[in-house]
Design a protein around this motif. Structure first.
Motif, short mmCIF file in Angstrom:
data_model
loop_
_atom_site.label_atom_id
_atom_site.label_comp_id
_atom_site.label_asym_id
_atom_site.label_seq_id
_atom_site.Cartn_x
_atom_site.Cartn_y
_atom_site.Cartn_z
N LEU A 639 -2.93 57.02 11.92
CA LEU A 639 -3.08 56.82 10.30
C LEU A 639 -3.89 55.58 10.43
O LEU A 639 -3.17 54.85 10.30
CB LEU A 639 -2.14 57.71 9.36
N ILE A 640 -4.87 55.72 10.65
CA ILE A 640 -5.93 54.49 9.85
C ILE A 640 -6.25 55.24 8.61
O ILE A 640 -7.02 55.56 7.65
CB ILE A 640 -7.25 54.43 10.50
N ASP A 641 -6.13 54.01 7.76
CA ASP A 641 -5.54 54.10 6.13
C ASP A 641 -6.12 53.10 5.67
O ASP A 641 -5.54 51.52 5.51
CB ASP A 641 -4.19 53.94 5.92
N ASN A 670 -10.29 57.16 3.72
CA ASN A 670 -10.65 56.40 3.61
C ASN A 670 -11.08 54.95 4.38
O ASN A 670 -11.45 53.78 3.41
CB ASN A 670 -10.03 56.20 2.26
N MET A 671 -12.11 55.25 5.47
CA MET A 671 -11.73 54.29 5.84
C MET A 671 -13.62 52.96 5.29
O MET A 671 -14.40 54.35 5.12
CB MET A 671 -12.25 54.44 7.53
N PHE A 709 -14.69 58.62 4.23
CA PHE A 709 -15.39 58.02 5.18
C PHE A 709 -16.55 56.88 4.61
O PHE A 709 -17.62 57.53 4.38
CB PHE A 709 -15.49 58.41 6.76
N HIS A 710 -16.44 55.75 4.44
CA HIS A 710 -18.13 55.21 3.71
C HIS A 710 -18.19 54.13 4.04
O HIS A 710 -17.77 53.59 4.68
CB HIS A 710 -17.54 55.43 2.11
N GLY A 711 -19.12 53.23 3.31
CA GLY A 711 -19.08 52.13 3.76
C GLY A 711 -20.70 52.52 4.15
O GLY A 711 -21.90 52.91 4.42
N ASP A 712 -20.87 51.00 5.65
CA ASP A 712 -22.29 51.83 6.34
C ASP A 712 -22.14 53.24 7.11
O ASP A 712 -21.78 53.52 7.42
CB ASP A 712 -22.03 50.83 7.82
N PRO A 713 -23.65 53.96 6.62
CA PRO A 713 -23.96 55.16 7.00
C PRO A 713 -23.05 55.36 8.72
O PRO A 713 -24.19 54.71 8.98
CB PRO A 713 -25.53 55.31 7.05
N LEU A 714 -22.93 55.83 8.91
CA LEU A 714 -22.29 56.89 10.21
C LEU A 714 -22.20 58.52 10.19
O LEU A 714 -21.31 58.77 9.40
CB LEU A 714 -21.33 55.87 10.70
N ASN A 715 -22.86 58.73 11.00
CA ASN A 715 -22.84 60.83 11.27
C ASN A 715 -21.24 60.84 12.07
O ASN A 715 -21.73 59.96 13.51
CB ASN A 715 -23.73 61.13 11.45
N LYS A 722 -11.66 67.86 14.05
CA LYS A 722 -11.34 68.92 12.99
C LYS A 722 -11.52 69.21 12.03
O LYS A 722 -11.56 70.03 10.98
CB LYS A 722 -9.46 68.21 13.23
N LEU A 723 -11.90 67.64 10.97
CA LEU A 723 -12.91 67.13 9.36
C LEU A 723 -13.25 66.56 9.55
O LEU A 723 -12.50 65.47 9.53
CB LEU A 723 -11.26 67.77 8.62
N ASP A 724 -13.79 67.14 8.76
CA ASP A 724 -15.14 65.56 8.55
C ASP A 724 -14.93 65.77 6.29
O ASP A 724 -16.48 66.53 6.79
CB ASP A 724 -16.10 65.52 9.01
N GLU A 725 -14.38 65.64 5.62
CA GLU A 725 -14.69 65.77 4.46
C GLU A 725 -14.33 64.05 3.95
O GLU A 725 -14.62 63.51 3.74
CB GLU A 725 -12.89 66.41 3.48
N SER A 726 -15.65 64.89 1.96
CA SER A 726 -16.18 63.68 1.72
C SER A 726 -16.83 62.82 2.39
O SER A 726 -16.29 61.36 1.83
CB SER A 726 -15.06 63.18 0.36
N HIS A 727 -17.45 62.61 3.27
CA HIS A 727 -18.74 61.73 4.04
C HIS A 727 -18.81 61.11 3.27
O HIS A 727 -20.26 61.76 2.41
CB HIS A 727 -19.19 62.44 5.64
N GLY A 728 -18.80 59.62 2.83
CA GLY A 728 -19.59 59.43 2.45
C GLY A 728 -19.54 59.34 1.05
O GLY A 728 -19.82 58.19 0.14
#
Length: 756
Positions: A639-641, A670-671, A709-715, A722-728
């Motif tokens: 877990l990277i938390d 929440n990275m 995942f948020h902050g500096d934009p990255l796709n 497996k899941l990419d939820e609430s990106h940005g």
């Protein structure tokens, strides 16, 4: 975003015209109900929870605070009383299962075999369900008796038969068959859920709300079939439940290094070794120290202590095929200081007051092996694991119990290793799914799938062994899982001091042995319930590796000075907690050797390597030109938390033959991405970050779970996650570890709140 709480608006119970009568054939038994058939155990347990929840909602004792619905229309409801319940629609009549209902007068009845019947208590009187009856209410539990009849109990020990018909075979029954509801209707426009009873004409209409909580968290809370989150809440010292004690509070003997130096005219290194030998904590006269209950604080008062310089090096005959580095005095060998014992603390007066110094580099075992310099201090147990017994039953992820062929020697309180090493191609293929093994991955091809997961036993019943912590890898006995003996030391701490090295100011990854491993101050090996806190590392090659250990906490740590190779890692350990680390070393950018920046960080930030399991990297702020470490050789379940820092590709590490970098259950929560503005395009070509580099023998991750995942934009390549939820957009809860720990304990421990 906070939870939206649903309030019950009203209850409409439409009376039925069916005549209810008590059964004369119900028989009271004073014996506990027998163990349920295996195929029904979970279904009946959930059904009883659903009955209790239905009663609470009908009696206005619980509200719905959240819900999920899957693509089959099956609902899970989270209630304000912490219950997670099913609300599945089953329109067809099922005469084989007793379906409970509450009538308009507030009493229980049930439908079984096509007949509606009043449910009675042990004295044959109608059983009250709601407080409006003015009587003490009953909460029924349903079970199947050994005689084949359904039975009901109100206390779990005395049971009454329901009906006169023996239940037919129920092996094919599913969750929907045990549903209390004929229909479940969500009206998003009116914000209501309507539940229609199967046993009568009762309708329960509940208010809902537009829910913005992350779906991943909701599904975890409700145990949804498509939940992708593991329970990481058991990471850290004593499973995160308490803080380590301050060293001086333990009542241990305090051994003052400065006083020993002055009394005997010794260097700091010699004084430390003198103390260790006195307490049987290191080598002496050709024997290894071993003191599992040292009960000692090794105290370094405020000051500077040189624990390594050229005077500590020696000379040995070179071995064939090795090239040795030499110091200015012609020495070619450096030595670590092993510390072999438990219940001990190495303590200073604070990271800005007590400094343990490496004045010169530790020389490598061979210049061709750039990481072969010894570590200055090693807190370690020297023995390795050994086989005890075989696992003979399967266990799902999240289970706590396994069955073994022989539990002799396994006792409550013991630490053991749940172990697998098997190179059967079918198993390797399954472990790497959805990808295929590649010819360069010789480690997993030849040595096989390797799992070592350290656990503490809380119960042994016959040949069933129950652990304190959930299992984080599915166990299939056919692959020859084993339980191994796990030698270790306990309650070892390092606190309130600094480690100072002399790392180069122009670090280059894999440049030379001086870049990669010359200044390694500390390793922690085969320790449980141990810790490192309030520590600073300045200009070091590697800060600390926590190796083959379990439930070690490392937190409130600073890494500064010149940039080096790596930060703090869990290497083949279980449930290590690495939290509140600030890694802001300065140095040259990896992809632009002409640019030096502040805060670029260690090349490998905090992370994992080897068969690490259940590690939590919590609220770490690493460098802008770095990324979390994932150094291959089969780490899992990390877990990277709520971390912050660079998200640069190719900073994870790992030889090509030891890939993938990470296997299943990498979770990034929440990275906040903080990339270097002057770094070249190595972070992600065209702004797209892939996890399994096609056509390249490096850079391989099984699909991770990424939320918030948020902050500096990255796709991210969506086919590789497996899941990419609430990106940005950051999500609630802000920290998954905190939320899971609070859910398990009922509160967030003070030690964790104090770190935020």
């Amino acid at each position: 975003m906070k939870y939206s709480y649903y309030r019950v608006l009203g209850l409409l119970i439409i009376a039925t015209s069916t005549f209810f009568s008590c059964s004369d054939d119900e028989v009271t038994s004073n014996q506990p109900i027998p163990e349920q058939p295996e195929q029904l155990t979970e279904l009946i347990a959930q059904y009883n929870t659903n009955i209790s929840a239905y009663q609470a909602m009908m009696d206005n004792k619980a509200e719905i605070v959240d819900y999920t619905v899957d693509n089959k229309g099956f609902y899970k409801l989270q209630l304000s009383n912490q219950q997670i319940v099913d609300a599945n629609a089953q329109a067809t009549e099922d005469k084989d299962i007793p379906i409970l209902n509450i009538d308009e007068d507030g009493y229980w009845n049930y439908l079984l075999g096509g007949t509606s019947t009043v449910l009675t208590d042990l004295q044959g009187k109608p059983a009250p369900a709601l407080s409006k009856t003015g009587k003490g209410v009953f909460t029924p539990q349903i079970a199947l008796g050994e005689d084949g009849y359904w039975k009901v109990s109100y206390n779990g020990t005395q049971w009454k038969r329901l009906g006169n018909n023996i239940a037919p075979s129920l092996a094919e029954k599913a969750a929907a068959d045990f549903s209390l509801y004929r229909s479940v209707t969500l009206d998003e426009e009116a914000n209501t859920i309507t539940l229609e009873s199967r046993a009568g004409n009762g309708v329960l209409k509940l208010n809902t709300a537009n829910n913005a909580t992350t779906q991943a968290w909701k599904k975890y809370l409700m145990g949804s079939d498509d939940n992708v989150l593991l329970d990481f809440s058991y990471a850290g010292y004593h499973h995160g439940e308490i803080a380590p004690p301050d060293g001086f509070s333990l009542g241990y003997e305090v051994m003052n290094v400065q006083k020993r130096m002055n009394a005997k005219g010794l260097t700091a290194r010699a004084a430390l070794i003198d103390i260790l030998q006195e307490k049987n904590l290191t080598r002496k006269n050709g024997t290894n120290g071993n003191n599992p209950n040292a009960r000692v604080v090794i105290y370094f008062p405020a000051g500077e202590y040189v624990l390594h310089d050229e005077d500590d090096n020696g000379i040995r005959e070179p071995e064939a095929g090795k090239t040795y580095a030499t110091d200015s005095k012609g020495n070619n060998t450096s030595y670590s200081i092993p510390i072999t014992g438990g219940h001990l603390v190495i303590k200073g007066d604070g990271p800005d007051k007590t400094k343990l110094i490496m004045a010169t580099p530790n020389l490598p075992g061979s210049t061709e092996v750039m990481y072969s310099s010894p570590c200055m201090l090693e807190l370690k147990h020297n023995s390795d694991i050994s086989r005890m017994c075989a696992v003979i039953s399967d266990a799902k992820k999240g289970a706590y119990t396994v069955e073994v062929d022989n539990a002799t020697g396994l006792n409550k309180g013991d630490w053991v290793c749940l172990y697998l090493k098997n190179n059967t191609p079918e198993l390797v293929d399954k472990e790497l799914s959805p990808y295929k093994v590649e010819t360069t991955m010789t480690n997993i091809i030849e040595k096989g799938v390797q799992v070592q997961d350290f656990h503490q036993i809380v119960a042994v019943s016959g040949n069933r062994v129950t652990f304190k912590e959930p299992i984080m890898h599915e166990v299939e006995a056919c692959w020859e899982w084993e339980i191994h003996r796990y030698p270790h030391y306990e309650e070892v701490g390092v606190e309130d001091l600094s480690f100072v090295g002399q790392a180069k100011d122009d670090f280059k990854h894999h440049g030379t042995w001086e870049d990669d491993g010359a200044y390694k101050p500390l390793n922690m090996v085969r320790l449980t319930n141990s810790w490192m806190r309030r520590v600073k590392f300045t200009s070091v090659s590697e800060a600390t590796s926590i190796i083959n250990s379990a439930n070690v906490s490392a937190y409130d740590i600073t890494i500064d000075g010149n940039r080096g190779h790596s930060a703090i890692r869990s290497a083949g350990s279980s449930r290590v907690f690495i939290g509140k680390v600030t890694d802001r070393t300065d140095g040259l950018l990896i992809d632009d050797r002409n640019t030096r920046e502040e805060g670029v960080g260690q090349y490998h930030a905090c992370g994992v390597s080897k068969p690490s399991m259940g590690a939590v990297i919590w609220r770490v702020h690493w460098g802008k030109d770095a990324c979390f470490e994932s150094h291959a050789t089969q780490p899992r379940a990390t877990l990277i938390d709520a971390c912050k820092g660079g998200f640069m590709q190719f900073r994870q590490g790992g030889d090509y033959d030891q890939l993938p970098n990470h296997l299943d259950d990498l979770t990034i929560w929440n990275m906040y991405s903080e990339r270097s503005r002057t770094a070249s395009g190595n972070s992600a070509p065209s702004g797209v970050f892939d996890w399994w580099r096609i056509g390249f023998k490096g850079w391989k991750f099984l699909p991770p779970t990424i939320v918030g995942f948020h902050g500096d934009p990255l796709n991210f390549v969506q086919e590789q996650v497996k899941l990419d939820e609430s990106h940005g957009t950051p999500v609630e809860p802000e920290s998954l570890y905190e939320a899971q720990l609070e859910r398990r304990l009922g509160f967030v421990p003070d030690w964790l709140k104090a770190l935020k």
